[in-house]
Design an enzyme around this catalytic site. Sequence first.
Site, PDB file in Angstrom:
ATOM      1  N   HIS A  47      38.114  -2.333 169.309  1.00 24.16           N
ATOM      2  CA  HIS A  47      37.435  -3.349 168.988  1.00 24.16           C
ATOM      3  C   HIS A  47      36.614  -4.321 170.243  1.00 24.16           C
ATOM      4  O   HIS A  47      35.894  -4.953 170.444  1.00 24.16           O
ATOM      5  CB  HIS A  47      38.225  -4.500 168.202  1.00 24.16           C
ATOM      6  CG  HIS A  47      38.924  -5.392 168.989  1.00 24.16           C
ATOM      7  ND1 HIS A  47      40.398  -5.052 169.264  1.00 24.16           N
ATOM      8  CD2 HIS A  47      38.856  -6.513 169.740  1.00 24.16           C
ATOM      9  CE1 HIS A  47      41.132  -5.858 169.794  1.00 24.16           C
ATOM     10  NE2 HIS A  47      40.106  -6.889 170.369  1.00 24.16           N
ATOM     11  N   ASP A  77      42.581   1.149 166.328  1.00 25.35           N
ATOM     12  CA  ASP A  77      42.159   0.042 167.300  1.00 25.35           C
ATOM     13  C   ASP A  77      42.264   0.624 168.714  1.00 25.35           C
ATOM     14  O   ASP A  77      42.724  -0.234 169.635  1.00 25.35           O
ATOM     15  CB  ASP A  77      42.801  -1.318 167.228  1.00 25.35           C
ATOM     16  CG  ASP A  77      41.952  -2.403 167.785  1.00 25.35           C
ATOM     17  OD1 ASP A  77      41.024  -2.136 168.067  1.00 25.35           O
ATOM     18  OD2 ASP A  77      42.749  -3.465 167.942  1.00 25.35           O
ATOM     19  N   SER A 158      43.043  -8.239 175.080  1.00 30.28           N
ATOM     20  CA  SER A 158      43.060  -6.800 174.296  1.00 30.28           C
ATOM     21  C   SER A 158      42.621  -5.679 175.049  1.00 30.28           C
ATOM     22  O   SER A 158      41.630  -5.886 175.827  1.00 30.28           O
ATOM     23  CB  SER A 158      41.947  -7.253 173.272  1.00 30.28           C
ATOM     24  OG  SER A 158      42.231  -8.230 172.269  1.00 30.28           O
TER      25      SER A 158
END
Length: 301
Positions: A47, A77, A158
């Site tokens: 993402h 992911d 992230s």
Amino acid sequence: MDELDAYSRTVSAVAAELIGRVAAVRMSRGTGSAVVIGPDELLTNAHVVGEGHSGHVDFVDGSEVPVRVAGSDPLSDLALLRARTVAGLPEPVRLGDADRLVVGQLVVAVGNPLGLAGSVTAGVVSALGRSLPTRSGQAGRVVEDVIQTDAALNPGNSGGALADSHARVVGINTAVAGAGLGLAVPVNATTLRIVDALRTHGRVRRAYLGVVGRPAPVPAAVAERCGRRTGLKLAEVIPGSPAARAGLRPGDLVLDVGRRPVHDAQGVQRQLFGDAINTPLPVTVLRNGAMVDVIAVPTEL
């Protein structure tokens, strides 16, 4: 004070080893962090890269390296970045094995939250085996066996590293679940298989079985006979799926898939990579106290 000093020394040592090996990522439509895992490779979240094909990574020493997206897998992911220059990346991190983590274990998160490069937070493994809905747009798809930690994570973390007390990276930070709750994709044998597929093919081919379940105990009498304490209790079998065509039913307790013991959803997913597509897959379940063997033929997801 002695305990605090030892804790501080451990966190400081992990930070010293990892800060220079975790980069800030700048893509056309997203930012985040990435971990150096090879001479020209970095691992981040799918993402973070989104639909982008290229970007830059920045390190705390001020160096900037152009990168391209070598492969992306929204269902885990994870995404693999490759440096466009021959040199420029620091030494790779050491990878650990998230399957060896225990609840309460110290972990350290390193990333670039809110644009603040080289940020370090520490906490513990709060829980294991969590499920995280993917951002792939496929309803019902989840990343299995996600690590939950109370190490503070914020936007920009992230793709960064979650490490154990020996500075071995055991997770790739992926989400903030709420106040004081962070989630990380585990680094384990399955992750390495995904990374290898991204490295080789740029994508991950997966087989589709069509079951949804949760870990459940095996009845004591059966456990003694088969040497198994837990299996995967099927909550749902998708109509028309390979599992449904094979005769699997909600309520079945899956014990083996591909002649290998299954204890949770990840145990099934490990059998569902590209080489399982259109290949007969034996499944053993406990149904109404009796062992039932079926043959499923997974299709491509």
